[in-house]
Design an enzyme around this catalytic site. Structure first.
Site: not given
Ligand code: ZN
Ligand code: CA
Ligand code: ZN
Length: 345
Positions: A231-232, A235, A241
């Site tokens: 997930h990170e 970014h 998101h």
């Molecule tokens: Zn996030």
């Protein structure tokens, strides 16, 4: 530092006109995640489209109500402007520390606009966690990057931190020098910074809250490092998101999620493109009668369908894939989206 205790309201039912410490907690939460103006937005390079002006602290005013409505709308909760149970329940869930952003009209994923100018990205470790061996952390991180590498032209490799990697990885607790302190166990699990030009040297860096119990085992007995790392890194590659609750880029942690949702794939391919060459051995190949449909499983990538419009036709393409599999030699494939459009062997 803002601890969980100062971030999540303790009671439900808060509404316009209420005052006190619990209202302040609600305001802290809404500021932290992008619904009220705060320096957090600029720190992470997020636009201010969703944020209301700063409210009067400790008073549930119009701005607080509007911010809470935006939050409820964003997560498909009943839009009441009051802190009902469903809203507070969501707020108590562990999540990513990166603020939420407004959705574009045409898609759920959000590609923020920054991207790396190279497809060969390097990462390095600044600090490890005592929860796991370094080998376990390395395996989780390399697998997590692999999800993104499998659907884009991006490649990822580890280099020593002293050699200036684009993406620096740290496990840190509380205040760790970047203006976004972690909050102890629960609450915020991790955060990461967009690609340049945001943030200068910190661009792409990814931090995990050391106060969490990190795990790599399934079923998970703590927070799954594979999931949070993947997930990170989304970014760190330029994705914000998603509001799709099944997407990896959904902000709230709901247990292990070790794959990309189509929404994540669409998002990352909108930034880096869908077409890529890969040279891989094939773990498996499969076809339906008369090569009507065919698939191959490049090692470490996953099943990829042979495109019906494949340059050499499905039958010939499948024959080349079978030959590569049988001799255990790598095949060079052009993959568009998730389909094999051409093979060289
Ligand atoms: Zn996030
Ligand atoms: Ca935390
Ligand atoms: Zn940090």
């Amino acid at each position: 530092m803002t601890t969980q205790d100062e971030l999540v309201p303790k009671s439900t039912g808060l509404k316009k006109g209420d005052t006190g410490a619990d209202v302040e907690r609600l305001q802290n939460y809404l500021s932290q995640f992008g619904y009220l103006e705060s320096p957090v937005l600029d720190e992470f390079g997020v636009d201010h489209a969703m944020a209301q002006e700063e409210p009067e602290h400790g008073t549930f005013d119009d701005r607080t109500e509007e911010a809470l409505r935006t939050f409820q709308e964003h997560y498909d909760l009943p839009v009441t402007g009051k802190l009902n149970k469903a809203t507070r329940d969501l707020m108590t869930k562990p999540r990513c520390g990166f603020p939420d952003t407004a959705e574009p009209v045409s898609a759920e994923f959000v590609a923020q606009g920054n991207k790396w100018s190279t497809t060969t990205l390097r990462y390095g470790f600044v600090e490890f966690t005592p929860d796991l061996s370094q080998a376990q952390v390395r395996a989780a991180v390399s697998t997590a990057f692999g999800y993104w590498a499998a659907v884009t032209p991006l490649t990822f490799g580890e280099i020593p931190n002293a050699s200036n990697p684009e993406i620096r990885i740290r496990f840190a607790a509380g205040n760790h020098g970047d203006g976004s302190p972690f909050d102890g166990p629960g609450g915020v699990l991790a955060h990461a910074y967009y690609p340049p030009p945001n943030g200068g040297d910190i661009a792409g860096d990814t931090h995990f809250d050391e106060a969490e119990t990190w795990t790599v085992s399934l079923p998970a007995t703590g927070i799954d490092l594979y999931t949070v790392a993947a997930h990170e890194f989304g970014h760190a590659l330029g994705l914000a998101h998603s509001t799709v609750s099944g997407a990896l880029m959904y902000p709230y942690y709901g247990g292990p999620h070790r794959f990309l949702h189509q929404d994540d794939i669409d998002g990352i391919q909108s930034i880096y493109g869908a077409q890529q060459w890969m040279t891989k051995t094939l773990a498996r190949v499969y076809t339906t009668p008369h090569s009507k449909n065919a698939w191959a499983y490049p090692t470490g990538v996953g099943w990829r369908k042979v495109a019906p419009t494949s340059t050499d036709g499905v039958t010939n393409t499948f024959a080349a894939l079978v030959q590569a599999r049988a001799s255990d030699k790598p095949a060079t494939m052009l993959v568009t989206g998730t389909e094999i459009t051409s093979v060289y062997f």
